[in-house]
Design a protein around this motif. Structure first.
Motif, mmCIF file in Angstrom:
data_model
loop_
_atom_site.group_PDB
_atom_site.id
_atom_site.type_symbol
_atom_site.label_atom_id
_atom_site.label_comp_id
_atom_site.label_asym_id
_atom_site.label_seq_id
_atom_site.Cartn_x
_atom_site.Cartn_y
_atom_site.Cartn_z
ATOM 1 N N PHE A 113 -24.804 -14.249 14.993
ATOM 2 C CA PHE A 113 -24.455 -12.862 14.695
ATOM 3 C C PHE A 113 -24.193 -11.996 15.924
ATOM 4 N N GLU A 114 -24.806 -12.301 17.047
ATOM 5 C CA GLU A 114 -24.757 -11.360 18.160
ATOM 6 C C GLU A 114 -24.085 -11.896 19.426
ATOM 7 N N ARG A 115 -23.585 -13.113 19.396
ATOM 8 C CA ARG A 115 -22.912 -13.697 20.561
ATOM 9 C C ARG A 115 -21.571 -14.276 20.154
ATOM 10 N N GLN A 129 -15.259 -22.809 12.776
ATOM 11 C CA GLN A 129 -15.230 -21.575 11.971
ATOM 12 C C GLN A 129 -15.907 -20.428 12.721
ATOM 13 N N TYR A 130 -17.037 -20.739 13.313
ATOM 14 C CA TYR A 130 -17.785 -19.748 14.084
ATOM 15 C C TYR A 130 -16.939 -19.206 15.236
ATOM 16 N N ALA A 131 -16.293 -20.090 15.979
ATOM 17 C CA ALA A 131 -15.483 -19.678 17.131
ATOM 18 C C ALA A 131 -14.353 -18.751 16.690
ATOM 19 N N LYS A 132 -13.713 -19.076 15.590
ATOM 20 C CA LYS A 132 -12.624 -18.237 15.070
ATOM 21 C C LYS A 132 -13.159 -16.863 14.657
ATOM 22 N N GLY A 133 -14.280 -16.847 13.965
ATOM 23 C CA GLY A 133 -14.876 -15.584 13.517
ATOM 24 C C GLY A 133 -15.389 -14.727 14.655
ATOM 25 N N CYS A 134 -15.976 -15.344 15.646
ATOM 26 C CA CYS A 134 -16.539 -14.538 16.740
ATOM 27 C C CYS A 134 -15.447 -13.937 17.610
ATOM 28 N N GLU A 135 -14.309 -14.580 17.703
ATOM 29 C CA GLU A 135 -13.186 -13.991 18.440
ATOM 30 C C GLU A 135 -12.721 -12.714 17.745
ATOM 31 N N ALA A 177 -14.104 -3.832 14.934
ATOM 32 C CA ALA A 177 -14.475 -4.932 14.033
ATOM 33 C C ALA A 177 -15.862 -4.695 13.435
ATOM 34 N N TRP A 178 -16.062 -5.275 12.259
ATOM 35 C CA TRP A 178 -17.379 -5.240 11.634
ATOM 36 C C TRP A 178 -18.280 -6.233 12.347
ATOM 37 N N ARG A 179 -19.496 -5.820 12.610
ATOM 38 C CA ARG A 179 -20.480 -6.687 13.246
ATOM 39 C C ARG A 179 -21.731 -6.727 12.363
ATOM 40 N N SER A 180 -22.397 -7.867 12.378
ATOM 41 C CA SER A 180 -23.580 -8.057 11.533
ATOM 42 C C SER A 180 -24.764 -8.506 12.366
#
Length: 159
Positions: free
Chosen positions: A38-40, A74-80, A87-90
């Protein structure tokens, strides 16, 4: 009477409390996993936190991943996408008092608990938006704990 005696015996043979060292190790691995998610934006670190055969199942999103490689991609695509200023952050927070860890001899541990989720747009104020229950299967590898399976369910909106 026989049922009462059997229940009493079952409760007496169950461990009275979780192993404090195991609980601390899994809680630290859990914190690293969710802080990274969520934070990196660190795909290499995320890859070190999941097993190659990682699987995740979610009551709203369905089958999220069936391999560590797919999950990290998936994570790499989303974090970019989160790098955009608006952007929305969680953020995820474990609910105190809900964490339970049981050993899985020869493998690792099963972790269960409840967590809440916060969201914010850009640098805006953070708002509590939901809660859910989770079960995670952790594998103790020579280089540390890696999550192998995640079940995330009972998601509810929080007003």
């Amino acid at each position: 009477m026989l049922l009462a005696a059997a229940l009493l015996l079952a409760f007496q043979s169950a461990p009275a409390s979780p192993d404090p060292a195991l609980l601390a190790e899994v809680k630290a691995a859990d914190a690293a996993l969710f802080e990274t998610f969520f934070e990196r934006c660190d795909p290499a670190r995320m890859a070190s936190l999941v097993t190659p055969d990682f699987e995740m199942y979610h009551d709203r999103d369905g089958v999220v991943a069936t391999s560590g490689e797919a999950f990290v991609a998936q994570y790499a695509k989303g974090c970019e996408a989160k790098k955009a200023p608006d952007a929305w952050r969680s953020r995820r927070a474990l609910l105190p008092g809900t964490l339970h860890v049981d050993p899985v001899p020869g493998f690792g541990a099963i972790e269960e608990g409840d967590h809440v989720f916060y969201e914010r747009k850009g640098d805006g104020p953070e708002k509590l938006v939901g809660k859910a229950h989770f079960v995670q299967l952790w594998k103790k590898a020579p280089d540390g704990w890696r999550v192998s399976r995640i079940l995330s369910y009972a998601h509810q909106a929080v007003e």
